[in-house]
Design an enzyme around this catalytic site. Structure first.
Site, PDB file in Angstrom:
ATOM      1  N   PHE A  57       0.883  -1.447  -0.171  1.00 55.92           N
ATOM      2  CA  PHE A  57       0.176  -0.132   0.006  1.00 55.92           C
ATOM      3  C   PHE A  57       0.891   1.446   0.060  1.00 55.92           C
ATOM      4  O   PHE A  57       0.432   2.434   0.190  1.00 55.92           O
ATOM      5  CB  PHE A  57      -0.720  -0.276   0.900  1.00 55.92           C
ATOM      6  CG  PHE A  57      -0.188  -0.429   2.224  1.00 55.92           C
ATOM      7  CD1 PHE A  57       0.132   0.996   3.165  1.00 55.92           C
ATOM      8  CD2 PHE A  57       0.132  -1.206   3.335  1.00 55.92           C
ATOM      9  CE1 PHE A  57       0.606   0.836   4.909  1.00 55.92           C
ATOM     10  CE2 PHE A  57       1.172  -0.750   4.435  1.00 55.92           C
ATOM     11  CZ  PHE A  57       0.988   0.068   5.118  1.00 55.92           C
ATOM     12  N   THR A  91      -7.326   2.632  13.679  1.00 60.86           N
ATOM     13  CA  THR A  91      -6.735   2.528  11.960  1.00 60.86           C
ATOM     14  C   THR A  91      -8.133   2.114  10.959  1.00 60.86           C
ATOM     15  O   THR A  91      -7.993   3.152   9.302  1.00 60.86           O
ATOM     16  CB  THR A  91      -4.889   1.647  11.245  1.00 60.86           C
ATOM     17  OG1 THR A  91      -4.104   1.820  12.553  1.00 60.86           O
ATOM     18  CG2 THR A  91      -5.004   2.049  10.063  1.00 60.86           C
ATOM     19  N   ARG A 102     -12.637   8.235  14.184  1.00 65.76           N
ATOM     20  CA  ARG A 102     -12.718   7.190  12.860  1.00 65.76           C
ATOM     21  C   ARG A 102     -14.366   6.301  13.322  1.00 65.76           C
ATOM     22  O   ARG A 102     -14.874   6.164  11.439  1.00 65.76           O
ATOM     23  CB  ARG A 102     -11.550   6.489  12.746  1.00 65.76           C
ATOM     24  CG  ARG A 102      -9.798   6.839  11.998  1.00 65.76           C
ATOM     25  CD  ARG A 102      -8.768   5.843  11.699  1.00 65.76           C
ATOM     26  NE  ARG A 102      -7.601   7.137  11.640  1.00 65.76           N
ATOM     27  CZ  ARG A 102      -6.781   6.523  11.831  1.00 65.76           C
ATOM     28  NH1 ARG A 102      -6.385   5.063  13.292  1.00 65.76           N
ATOM     29  NH2 ARG A 102      -5.647   6.735  11.815  1.00 65.76           N
ATOM     30  N   HIS A 115      -3.731  10.437  11.155  1.00 61.43           N
ATOM     31  CA  HIS A 115      -2.253  10.231  11.497  1.00 61.43           C
ATOM     32  C   HIS A 115      -2.018  11.041  13.209  1.00 61.43           C
ATOM     33  O   HIS A 115      -2.540  12.240  13.341  1.00 61.43           O
ATOM     34  CB  HIS A 115      -1.345  10.361  10.510  1.00 61.43           C
ATOM     35  CG  HIS A 115      -0.310   9.999  11.217  1.00 61.43           C
ATOM     36  ND1 HIS A 115       0.513   8.571  11.091  1.00 61.43           N
ATOM     37  CD2 HIS A 115       0.848  11.573  12.414  1.00 61.43           C
ATOM     38  CE1 HIS A 115       1.150   9.194  12.223  1.00 61.43           C
ATOM     39  NE2 HIS A 115       1.704   9.871  12.339  1.00 61.43           N
TER      40      HIS A 115
END
EC number: 2.7.4.6
Length: 149
Positions: A57, A91, A102, A115
């Site tokens: 990624f 994440t 999130r 982040h």
């Protein structure tokens, strides 16, 4: 006191989530000592995400983080790394708990909004990548006595 670098990624900026995310940070009592709107170039992105170089990624991560403006901030406080990471959530937003940034605002791991430094050592390293010492302010608020023992 620990320091954490927080990046509100291009998707957070484009979706108009700077205000709601900053509100959560301030309401929690975190001390912001540096903040700027910037465009991350490829060189800085590669240095920041060097730990992921060689992973499948990596290239898409670099393309994503350099695709638009970001808001970068430094927060400081006791146990700040752990506190910020608990606020941010997993994440993968699918696994992020409701009530986390999130968990409330993101849907896809490739567009996960934010982040945050994952250790005190990485926090210091990341802060030095994005901020010169003179860009950070030493700030003490009158409310600190009600937040920190």
């Amino acid at each position: 006191m620990e320091r954490s670098l927080i990046i509100l990624k291009p998707d957070a900026v484009q979706r108009g989530l700077i205000g709601p995310i900053l509100t959560r940070i301030e309401q929690r009592g975190l001390r912001i000592v540096g903040m700027k709107l910037m465009q991350i170039d490829e060189s800085l992105a590669r240095r920041h995400y060097a730990i992921h170089e060689g992973k499948a990624f990596f290239d898409s991560l670099i393309t994503y983080i350099t695709s638009g403006p970001v808001v970068v901030l430094v927060v400081t406080g006791k146990n700040i790394i752990e506190i910020v990471r608990s606020m941010v959530g997993a994440t993968n937003p699918v696994k992020a708990a409701p009530g986390t940034i999130r968990g409330d605002f993101a849907l896809d791991i490739g567009r996960n909004l934010i982040h945050a430094s994952d250790s005190p050592e990485n926090g210091e390293m990341e802060v030095s990548l994005f901020f010169r010492p003179e860009e950070l302010v030493e700030m003490h608020r009158s409310t600190d006595q009600w937040i920190y023992e």
